[in-house]
Every structure is written in C-alpha cells, then in structure tokens.
Design a protein around this motif. Structure first.
Motif, PDB file in Angstrom:
ATOM      1  N   ALA A 102       0.801  -1.227   0.000  1.00 18.72           N
ATOM      2  CA  ALA A 102       0.000   0.000   0.000  1.00 18.72           C
ATOM      3  C   ALA A 102       0.837   1.282   0.000  1.00 18.72           C
ATOM      4  CB  ALA A 102      -0.926  -0.012   1.206  1.00 18.72           C
ATOM      5  N   GLU A 115       1.262   7.900  -2.084  1.00 13.89           N
ATOM      6  CA  GLU A 115       1.445   9.255  -2.626  1.00 13.89           C
ATOM      7  C   GLU A 115       0.465   9.567  -3.751  1.00 13.89           C
ATOM      8  OE1 GLU A 115       5.933  10.205  -2.813  1.00 13.89           O
ATOM      9  OE2 GLU A 115       5.714   8.081  -2.347  1.00 13.89           O
ATOM     10  N   PHE A 173      -3.010   0.614   5.037  1.00  6.97           N
ATOM     11  CA  PHE A 173      -3.853  -0.094   6.012  1.00  6.97           C
ATOM     12  C   PHE A 173      -3.464   0.237   7.449  1.00  6.97           C
ATOM     13  CE2 PHE A 173      -4.142  -2.445   2.112  1.00  6.97           C
ATOM     14  CZ  PHE A 173      -5.499  -2.654   2.016  1.00  6.97           C
ATOM     15  N   ARG A 174      -2.124   0.244   7.705  1.00  2.00           N
ATOM     16  CA  ARG A 174      -1.682   0.254   9.096  1.00  2.00           C
ATOM     17  C   ARG A 174      -1.016   1.542   9.544  1.00  2.00           C
ATOM     18  NH1 ARG A 174      -1.512  -4.456   6.776  1.00  2.00           N
ATOM     19  NH2 ARG A 174      -2.821  -6.045   7.735  1.00  2.00           N
ATOM     20  N   TRP A 209      -7.327   0.302   8.272  1.00  2.00           N
ATOM     21  CA  TRP A 209      -7.629  -0.582   9.418  1.00  2.00           C
ATOM     22  C   TRP A 209      -7.618   0.170  10.751  1.00  2.00           C
ATOM     23  CZ3 TRP A 209     -10.002  -3.096   6.303  1.00  2.00           C
ATOM     24  CH2 TRP A 209      -9.560  -4.101   5.470  1.00  2.00           C
ATOM     25  N   GLN A 268       0.431  -6.633  -3.572  1.00  2.00           N
ATOM     26  CA  GLN A 268      -0.662  -6.915  -2.632  1.00  2.00           C
ATOM     27  C   GLN A 268      -1.778  -5.909  -2.843  1.00  2.00           C
ATOM     28  OE1 GLN A 268       1.287  -7.764   1.511  1.00  2.00           O
ATOM     29  NE2 GLN A 268       2.724  -6.583   0.303  1.00  2.00           N
ATOM     30  N   HIS A 328      -3.621 -10.409  -4.058  1.00  2.00           N
ATOM     31  CA  HIS A 328      -4.773 -10.201  -3.165  1.00  2.00           C
ATOM     32  C   HIS A 328      -6.037  -9.799  -3.917  1.00  2.00           C
ATOM     33  CE1 HIS A 328      -2.099  -9.512   0.663  1.00  2.00           C
ATOM     34  NE2 HIS A 328      -2.157 -10.759   0.289  1.00  2.00           N
ATOM     35  N   VAL A 364      -8.866 -11.193  -1.952  1.00  2.00           N
ATOM     36  CA  VAL A 364      -8.465 -12.310  -1.094  1.00  2.00           C
ATOM     37  C   VAL A 364      -8.556 -11.833   0.353  1.00  2.00           C
ATOM     38  CG1 VAL A 364      -6.572 -13.863  -0.498  1.00  2.00           C
ATOM     39  CG2 VAL A 364      -6.949 -13.221  -2.895  1.00  2.00           C
ATOM     40  N   PHE A 390      -8.767 -12.281   4.655  1.00  2.00           N
ATOM     41  CA  PHE A 390      -8.024 -13.007   5.691  1.00  2.00           C
ATOM     42  C   PHE A 390      -8.602 -14.427   5.797  1.00  2.00           C
ATOM     43  CE2 PHE A 390      -7.236  -8.584   6.926  1.00  2.00           C
ATOM     44  CZ  PHE A 390      -5.861  -8.625   7.026  1.00  2.00           C
ATOM     45  N   THR A 420       5.597  -1.931   1.886  1.00  2.00           N
ATOM     46  CA  THR A 420       4.797  -2.946   2.594  1.00  2.00           C
ATOM     47  C   THR A 420       5.349  -3.154   3.999  1.00  2.00           C
ATOM     48  OG1 THR A 420       4.002  -5.240   2.570  1.00  2.00           O
ATOM     49  CG2 THR A 420       6.092  -4.821   1.429  1.00  2.00           C
ATOM     50  N   SER A 421       4.427  -3.316   4.961  1.00  2.00           N
ATOM     51  CA  SER A 421       4.825  -3.354   6.375  1.00  2.00           C
ATOM     52  C   SER A 421       5.425  -4.693   6.789  1.00  2.00           C
ATOM     53  CB  SER A 421       3.602  -3.050   7.254  1.00  2.00           C
ATOM     54  OG  SER A 421       2.564  -3.961   6.950  1.00  2.00           O
ATOM     55  N   ASN A 472      11.015   1.570   1.978  1.00  2.00           N
ATOM     56  CA  ASN A 472       9.857   1.853   2.833  1.00  2.00           C
ATOM     57  C   ASN A 472      10.094   3.174   3.565  1.00  2.00           C
ATOM     58  OD1 ASN A 472       7.442   0.329   3.117  1.00  2.00           O
ATOM     59  ND2 ASN A 472       7.808   0.183   5.298  1.00  2.00           N
ATOM     60  N   ARG A 473       8.988   3.797   3.966  1.00  2.00           N
ATOM     61  CA  ARG A 473       9.125   5.049   4.709  1.00  2.00           C
ATOM     62  C   ARG A 473       9.764   4.803   6.072  1.00  2.00           C
ATOM     63  NH1 ARG A 473       3.638   8.102   5.432  1.00  2.00           N
ATOM     64  NH2 ARG A 473       3.692   6.655   7.165  1.00  2.00           N
ATOM     65  N   GLU A 474       9.455   3.630   6.648  1.00  2.00           N
ATOM     66  CA  GLU A 474      10.146   3.214   7.883  1.00  2.00           C
ATOM     67  C   GLU A 474      10.469   1.732   7.738  1.00  2.00           C
ATOM     68  OE1 GLU A 474       5.719   2.951   9.664  1.00  2.00           O
ATOM     69  OE2 GLU A 474       6.852   4.762   9.275  1.00  2.00           O
ATOM     70  N   ALA A 497       8.278   6.208  -1.542  1.00  2.00           N
ATOM     71  CA  ALA A 497       8.454   5.322  -2.696  1.00  2.00           C
ATOM     72  C   ALA A 497       8.734   6.099  -3.980  1.00  2.00           C
ATOM     73  CB  ALA A 497       7.212   4.450  -2.852  1.00  2.00           C
TER      74      ALA A 497
HETATM   75  P1  OAD Z   1       0.409  -1.594   5.290  1.00  2.00           P
HETATM   76  O1  OAD Z   1      -0.549  -0.481   5.516  1.00  2.00           O
HETATM   77  O2  OAD Z   1       0.452  -2.688   6.298  1.00  2.00           O
HETATM   78  O3  OAD Z   1       1.887  -1.022   5.175  1.00  2.00           O
HETATM   79  C1  OAD Z   1       2.206   0.051   4.331  1.00  2.00           C
HETATM   80  C2  OAD Z   1       3.684   0.356   4.504  1.00  2.00           C
HETATM   81  O4  OAD Z   1       4.008   1.402   3.593  1.00  2.00           O
HETATM   82  C3  OAD Z   1       4.070   0.844   5.905  1.00  2.00           C
HETATM   83  O5  OAD Z   1       5.230   0.142   6.338  1.00  2.00           O
HETATM   84  C4  OAD Z   1       4.376   2.334   5.702  1.00  2.00           C
HETATM   85  O6  OAD Z   1       5.443   2.775   6.534  1.00  2.00           O
HETATM   86  C5  OAD Z   1       4.812   2.363   4.253  1.00  2.00           C
HETATM   87  N1  OAD Z   1       4.578   3.644   3.571  1.00  2.00           N
HETATM   88  C6  OAD Z   1       3.572   4.538   3.748  1.00  2.00           C
HETATM   89  N2  OAD Z   1       3.669   5.565   2.880  1.00  2.00           N
HETATM   90  C7  OAD Z   1       4.775   5.310   2.122  1.00  2.00           C
HETATM   91  C8  OAD Z   1       5.418   5.986   1.043  1.00  2.00           C
HETATM   92  N3  OAD Z   1       4.940   7.134   0.548  1.00  2.00           N
HETATM   93  N4  OAD Z   1       6.528   5.428   0.514  1.00  2.00           N
HETATM   94  C9  OAD Z   1       7.027   4.262   1.011  1.00  2.00           C
HETATM   95  N5  OAD Z   1       6.472   3.578   2.022  1.00  2.00           N
HETATM   96  C10 OAD Z   1       5.355   4.083   2.571  1.00  2.00           C
HETATM   97  O7  OAD Z   1       0.119  -2.157   3.819  1.00  2.00           O
HETATM   98  P2  OAD Z   1       0.542  -3.561   3.169  1.00  2.00           P
HETATM   99  O8  OAD Z   1       1.865  -4.007   3.683  1.00  2.00           O
HETATM  100  O9  OAD Z   1       0.369  -3.418   1.714  1.00  2.00           O
HETATM  101  O10 OAD Z   1      -4.702  -7.173   2.469  1.00  2.00           O
HETATM  102  O11 OAD Z   1      -0.589  -4.500   3.742  1.00  2.00           O
HETATM  103  C11 OAD Z   1      -0.618  -5.850   3.369  1.00  2.00           C
HETATM  104  C12 OAD Z   1      -2.036  -6.343   3.290  1.00  2.00           C
HETATM  105  O12 OAD Z   1      -2.708  -6.067   4.519  1.00  2.00           O
HETATM  106  C13 OAD Z   1      -2.903  -5.640   2.259  1.00  2.00           C
HETATM  107  O13 OAD Z   1      -2.738  -6.173   0.955  1.00  2.00           O
HETATM  108  C14 OAD Z   1      -4.288  -5.839   2.767  1.00  2.00           C
HETATM  109  C15 OAD Z   1      -4.063  -5.632   4.239  1.00  2.00           C
HETATM  110  O14 OAD Z   1      -4.910  -6.287   5.094  1.00  2.00           O
HETATM  111  C16 OAD Z   1      -6.012  -7.405   2.166  1.00  2.00           C
HETATM  112  O15 OAD Z   1      -6.860  -6.535   2.221  1.00  2.00           O
HETATM  113  C17 OAD Z   1      -6.303  -8.795   1.751  1.00  2.00           C
END
Ligand code: OAD
Length: 239
Positions: free
Chosen positions: A18, A23, A29-30, A36, A96, A114, A155, A157, A182-183, A207-209, A225
């Motif tokens: 995500a 941007e 999500f997190r 979420w 994802q 997903h 897809v 959980f 991705t987190s 990643n941002r962090e 990103a």
């Molecule tokens: P998360 O929301 O868990 O993580 C997003 C990550 O992106 C975090 O580590 C942020 O620090 C980072 N981030 C935010 N802005 C950014 C930027 N501009 N540049 C770089 N990094 C940045 O999202 P996912 O890891 O994609 O599944 O979540 C995985 C899955 O959990 C999703 O596909 C979704 C969710 O539940 C389903 O809905 C099935």
C-alpha cells in the motif's frame, strides 16, 4: 551487466504494498490514518464478515473502487513499469494492492496476489468479471445470470492468495528481490524475502520506515516510494 552488491542481476522480483500507492492519495492499512484504523478488518475483510453483513462489505469495496477514478499513478508506479520494459533481464511484479495503479502507470505484467477492486467473483459459476458499476447482494452475474452470488474479487483473511505457485517459482529463481511500501506484517507476502534469500538473491527494502521483516534485507532504503523507487530503477538501468 547490472550488479547489486557485486552480484550479477538477471531476474528481478518486485513485491509492492500500500505504501507505493500512498502518494497517489490511497490510504495504507496500518499507518495512523490507515484503513484498518477506521475499520476493523475482521468486520470487513473475512468470508465470515461478508456472511454476517454483506451490505457493509459491498459498501466498503464499492467506495474504494469508486475512489480509483480520483487518483493517478505516481512516479513509483511509473518507474517500476520503466524497469519492466527497459531492463535486459526478467522483471516479475507481484502486488498486494487491489488498485489498478501499476497498470495505469504502464506495467503490462502485474500479479495481483490479493485480487482487484475492478473485478467481482461469482460464487455460483466461479467466474471473475469486470465490475460494471456499484453492485450488491441483488446484482445478477453477467456470466451465469444467477442473482445474489457476486462478491468482491479480493483475497480476504483466511483465504489463499492468487498465483502462489507462480510467485514461489519466480522467487526461487530470482537474483534480486525488491519489496516496496509494505509493512511485512501479512503472510505469505511477508515471507517472500526469506524465500528469495534462500535462493541466493540480493534483497532490497524500500519503505518510509523499516518493516517487520527488515532484518532479511541486504539493503534498506528509507524514504518515500516515489523518490526511492525512481532512484533504484535509475541505478539498475544505468549499469
Ligand atoms: P500496510 O498499511 O500494512 O503497510 C504500508 C507500509 O508502507 C508501511 O510500512 C508504511 O510505513 C509504508 N509507507 C507509507 N507511505 C509510504 C510511502 N509514501 N513510501 C514508502 N512507504 C510508505 O500495507 P501492506 O503491507 O500493503 O490485504 O498490507 C498488506 C495487506 O494487509 C494488504 O494487501 C491488505 C491488508 O490487510 C487485504 O486486504 C487482503
């Protein structure tokens, strides 16, 4: 020959999350303003939630799909597409993300592990269909004509992501694995870096962090990103 940490690179696997679409204006999500944070995933993104309150689930995914009309791909999407079209070796992109921003950024191959917001699935005939507009528990399936059996092609959980055999085989044969935005919390995607490492690949995190699985990466590039992906792609294409 392109090299990373002194190793020749022919086959690249990219995993996006995500953060790559953040941007463009799509919430992650997190993060603190994430999806979420506002919604309990167990009330939306599980087969049980859909059985319990389908109207809520249709509303959530219709709204997210409609939001795609208001956003545009960013430099991270476009840079990955450029890598796919210009790199001399193979580049396999697995995301994802359920948005269509990689495709609109120019990527011709995107593996949506997903699912996709622009697709709906009929549980009566098992066909995935493009979404013509808002749909709900009364909509007829355009393929089999049965009403009330369409669900978001997402897809949830507890379900198995798409194309896992292909993804694992790509990971086992890659020389470079890149995870961006991705987190590292949700499996199996969070485990892809270990699969690539076991295959001897170089691994880079953008990643941002730092993510939950940051310890498995040879390089961490901390930042947004759009900037970090563009810089990495320029390096890979310059060699
Ligand atoms: P998360 O929301 O868990 O993580 C997003 C990550 O992106 C975090 O580590 C942020 O620090 C980072 N981030 C935010 N802005 C950014 C930027 N501009 N540049 C770089 N990094 C940045 O999202 P996912 O890891 O994609 O599944 O979540 C995985 C899955 O959990 C999703 O596909 C979704 C969710 O539940 C389903 O809905 C099935």
């Amino acid at each position: 020959m392109t090299q990373v940490n002194g190793r020749p690179i022919n086959r690249i696997v990219i995993l996006t999350g995500a953060g790559v679409s953040a941007e463009s204006g799509l919430a992650t999500f997190r993060d603190s303003d994430g999806l979420w944070e506002k919604h309990d995933p167990m009330e939306i993104a599980t087969p049980e939630a859909f059985e319990r309150d389908p109207a809520l689930v249709y509303r959530f995914y219709n709204a997210r799909r409609n939001q795609l009309q208001d956003v545009e791909p960013n430099e991270a999407h476009r840079s990955f597409a450029r890598l796919q079209s210009q790199f001399s070796g193979d580049v396999f992109l697995v995301t994802q993300n359920v948005d269509d921003l990689h495709e609109r950024g120019g990527s011709e191959q995107v593996c949506h592990m997903h699912g996709q917001l622009n697709s709906m699935l009929c549980v009566a005939c098992s066909q995935a269909q493009p979404v013509p507009g808002d749909y709900d528990g009364t909509t007829y399936c355009p393929a089999c004509g049965v009403a009330g059996k369409l669900r978001p092609d997402i897809v949830w959980f507890g379900e198995i992501p798409y194309q896992m055999d292909t993804i694992v085989s790509m990971l086992r044969n890659c020389d470079l694995f890149i995870a961006a935005g991705t987190s590292g919390v949700v499996y199996p995607a969070a485990g892809f870096v270990q699969e690539a490492l076991a295959a001897g690949a170089q691994t880079i995190e953008i990643n941002r962090e730092v993510s939950e699985v940051t310890g498995y990466f040879h390089q961490q590039r901390c930042g947004v990103a759009s900037r970090e992906v563009t810089a990495l792609v320029e390096e890979l294409l310059a060699d």
